[in-house]
Write a protein that holds these residues in place. Structure first.
Motif, mmCIF file in Angstrom:
data_model
loop_
_atom_site.group_PDB
_atom_site.id
_atom_site.type_symbol
_atom_site.label_atom_id
_atom_site.label_comp_id
_atom_site.label_asym_id
_atom_site.label_seq_id
_atom_site.Cartn_x
_atom_site.Cartn_y
_atom_site.Cartn_z
ATOM 1 N N VAL A 57 0.836 -1.198 0.000
ATOM 2 C CA VAL A 57 0.000 0.000 0.000
ATOM 3 C C VAL A 57 0.872 1.249 0.000
ATOM 4 O O VAL A 57 1.900 1.306 0.671
ATOM 5 N N GLU A 58 0.440 2.252 -0.770
ATOM 6 C CA GLU A 58 1.084 3.561 -0.755
ATOM 7 C C GLU A 58 0.055 4.593 -0.319
ATOM 8 O O GLU A 58 -1.037 4.663 -0.881
ATOM 9 N N LEU A 59 0.410 5.363 0.699
ATOM 10 C CA LEU A 59 -0.440 6.458 1.161
ATOM 11 C C LEU A 59 0.216 7.752 0.709
ATOM 12 O O LEU A 59 1.371 8.012 1.036
ATOM 13 N N GLY A 60 -0.519 8.573 -0.038
ATOM 14 C CA GLY A 60 0.022 9.836 -0.515
ATOM 15 C C GLY A 60 0.186 10.841 0.611
ATOM 16 O O GLY A 60 -0.080 10.551 1.782
ATOM 17 N N ASP A 61 0.599 12.042 0.262
ATOM 18 C CA ASP A 61 0.738 13.125 1.234
ATOM 19 C C ASP A 61 -0.641 13.625 1.656
ATOM 20 O O ASP A 61 -1.609 13.571 0.880
ATOM 21 N N ASN A 62 -0.723 14.132 2.883
ATOM 22 C CA ASN A 62 -1.954 14.754 3.410
ATOM 23 C C ASN A 62 -3.152 13.800 3.382
ATOM 24 O O ASN A 62 -4.244 14.161 2.956
ATOM 25 N N VAL A 63 -2.931 12.579 3.830
ATOM 26 C CA VAL A 63 -3.984 11.562 3.864
ATOM 27 C C VAL A 63 -4.436 11.348 5.303
ATOM 28 O O VAL A 63 -3.620 11.325 6.221
ATOM 29 N N THR A 64 -5.737 11.186 5.484
ATOM 30 C CA THR A 64 -6.315 10.820 6.771
ATOM 31 C C THR A 64 -7.011 9.478 6.600
ATOM 32 O O THR A 64 -7.830 9.317 5.695
ATOM 33 N N ILE A 65 -6.670 8.517 7.481
ATOM 34 C CA ILE A 65 -7.307 7.198 7.474
ATOM 35 C C ILE A 65 -8.099 7.070 8.772
ATOM 36 O O ILE A 65 -7.556 7.204 9.864
ATOM 37 N N GLY A 66 -9.396 6.820 8.650
ATOM 38 C CA GLY A 66 -10.273 6.737 9.807
ATOM 39 C C GLY A 66 -10.006 5.526 10.676
ATOM 40 O O GLY A 66 -9.512 4.491 10.213
ATOM 41 N N ALA A 67 -10.361 5.643 11.941
ATOM 42 C CA ALA A 67 -10.152 4.585 12.927
ATOM 43 C C ALA A 67 -10.786 3.272 12.481
ATOM 44 O O ALA A 67 -11.886 3.253 11.926
ATOM 45 N N GLY A 68 -10.078 2.178 12.713
ATOM 46 C CA GLY A 68 -10.582 0.850 12.424
ATOM 47 C C GLY A 68 -10.532 0.444 10.962
ATOM 48 O O GLY A 68 -10.980 -0.644 10.608
ATOM 49 N N SER A 69 -9.989 1.288 10.102
ATOM 50 C CA SER A 69 -9.946 0.982 8.673
ATOM 51 C C SER A 69 -8.908 -0.082 8.365
ATOM 52 O O SER A 69 -7.881 -0.184 9.032
#
Length: 77
Positions: A40-52
């Motif tokens: 997985v790649e997460l870009g800049d300025n990313v928010t991942i919600g709890a439990g995801s």
């Protein structure tokens, strides 16, 4: 939070499989109990919600939630 960087061979659980690296961009916020899977790649300025559970890459400037994790909103940086 769990960052899972490798998998096991289903036919031989003593053997680890090679996986693509996990890449996390700048200014990323991960909620409680997030699971990130290999490659997985997460870009800049990313928010991942709890439990995801993040099974696929998330583009920059996104808010994503769920199992599997999906983008629900794009935000300007």
């Amino acid at each position: 939070m769990k960052i899972i960087s490798s998998n096991h061979n289903p036919g031989n659980l003593d053997e680890h499989l090679d996986s693509a690296p996990i890449k996390i961009g700048k200014n990323v916020w991960l909620g409680a109990n997030v699971v990130i899977l290999p490659g997985v790649e997460l870009g800049d300025n990313v928010t991942i919600g709890a439990g995801s559970v993040v099974t696929k890459s998330i583009p920059s400037n996104s808010i994503a939630v769920g199992n599997p994790c999906k983008v629900i909103k794009n935000v300007c940086s």
